[in-house]
Design an enzyme around this catalytic site. Structure first.
Site, PDB file in Angstrom:
ATOM      1  N   ARG A 236       0.842  -1.326  -0.021  1.00 28.25           N
ATOM      2  CA  ARG A 236       0.020   0.173   0.203  1.00 28.25           C
ATOM      3  C   ARG A 236       1.049   1.270  -0.005  1.00 28.25           C
ATOM      4  NH1 ARG A 236      -5.633  -0.382   2.341  1.00 28.25           N
ATOM      5  NH2 ARG A 236      -6.179  -2.669   2.163  1.00 28.25           N
TER       6      ARG A 236
ATOM      7  N   ASP B  27       0.612  23.665  13.484  1.00 29.58           N
ATOM      8  CA  ASP B  27      -0.563  25.036  13.522  1.00 29.58           C
ATOM      9  C   ASP B  27      -1.183  25.212  14.713  1.00 29.58           C
ATOM     10  OD1 ASP B  27      -1.319  22.251  12.446  1.00 29.58           O
ATOM     11  OD2 ASP B  27      -3.563  23.006  12.961  1.00 29.58           O
TER      12      ASP B  27
HETATM   13  N1  HPA Z   1      -6.073  18.270  13.706  1.00 25.73           N
HETATM   14  C1  HPA Z   1      -5.644  17.055  13.580  1.00 25.73           C
HETATM   15  N2  HPA Z   1      -4.543  16.365  13.443  1.00 25.73           N
HETATM   16  C2  HPA Z   1      -3.544  17.315  13.263  1.00 25.73           C
HETATM   17  C3  HPA Z   1      -3.883  18.847  13.249  1.00 25.73           C
HETATM   18  C4  HPA Z   1      -5.123  19.199  13.509  1.00 25.73           C
HETATM   19  O1  HPA Z   1      -5.587  20.438  13.445  1.00 25.73           O
HETATM   20  N3  HPA Z   1      -2.631  19.459  12.819  1.00 25.73           N
HETATM   21  C5  HPA Z   1      -1.754  18.444  12.810  1.00 25.73           C
HETATM   22  N4  HPA Z   1      -2.348  17.194  12.938  1.00 25.73           N
END
Ligand code: HPA
Length: 236
Positions: free
Chosen positions: A43, A204
């Site tokens: 995969r 983020d």
């Molecule tokens: N949500 C879920 N998983 C993640 C996020 C998010 O904002 N950022 C990086 N992985």
């Protein structure tokens, strides 16, 4: 050979680093390891085994989400007799107290996932890291003077959702960030008596919409990769 990993039993090391993205596993193998062999590509979930500073390590892909890492980590622990899995991934911060590029050594993963309950009868919505890897990561970061934070995180089953509020399970368990895999990895390790840890880079910050850009990602994740590899050297 197992259902989802086609490596021969002897081709997987006792210590495995799991990244979500197969190309990130390839990047780590090519950048940091010697004598690397591609041992599975079922995969397109690549698994590479080689040496890092003389220690035999496998680096491979978990895919995204609790079900996917649940499959790969179970097969690694049971079919390949792997002792330790360290997940390396990214997370979104629920609070501006965390900054992009921050590194987190996960204490506990909370989730709305039914995985642990229905797979192993594990009660509750929060599972701790398992075994000694977490402590070794903490010690290794100190030795290398890498700034490392410790907190609980939310392993969400959901990436896109209607509500902008922090989900209840995350709030209840004081989770400062969200990813999608640590919970089922920790559940498998708990049930099987194995070692598992998760190191995350904040990619983020959800309330401020700050994020690491695509071209920053390659260098942004290097400290996490180096901490994970160096921690493997200290495992025994
Ligand atoms: N949500 C879920 N998983 C993640 C996020 C998010 O904002 N950022 C990086 N992985």
């Amino acid at each position: 050979m197992s259902l989802h990993i086609s490596a021969k039993p002897e081709d997987i090391a006792k210590t495995v680093l799991l990244a979500g993205d197969p190309l990130r596993a390839k990047f780590i193998a090519e950048k940091y390891m010697q004598g690397v062999e591609l041992v599975s590509q079922t995969r397109n979930a690549f698994y590479f085994t080689g040496n890092y500073k003389g220690k035999r390590i496998t680096v491979g892909a978990s895919g995204m989400g609790c079900p996917s890492i649940g499959i790969y980590s179970y097969e690694l622990f049971t079919e390949y007799d792997v002792d330790t899995i360290i997940r390396i991934g990214t997370c979104g911060a629920y609070t501006p107290k965390l900054k992009v590029f921050d590194l987190i050594n996960v204490d506990e993963a909370a989730s709305e996932s039914t995985y642990a309950k229905y797979a192993w009868g594990i009660k509750g919505d929060v599972i701790k890291h398992q075994g000694k890897a977490h402590k070794i990561i903490k010690k290794t970061a100190k030795e290398l003077k890498i700034a490392l934070k410790h907190c609980n995180i939310h392993s969400s089953d959901i990436f896109y959702r209607k509500s902008k509020e922090v989900p209840k399970v995350a709030e209840k368990n004081k989770c400062l960030a969200v990813e999608m895999e640590a919970f089922s990895l920790f559940a498998n390790a708990q049930y099987l008596g194995k070692t598992a840890a998760t190191i995350l880079t904040v990619s983020d910050v959800i309330p401020t919409h700050e994020f690491i850009s695509a071209d920053q990602r390659e260098t942004a994740l290097l400290p996490m990769m180096e901490l994970a590899l160096e921690s493997c050297l200290n495992l025994d």
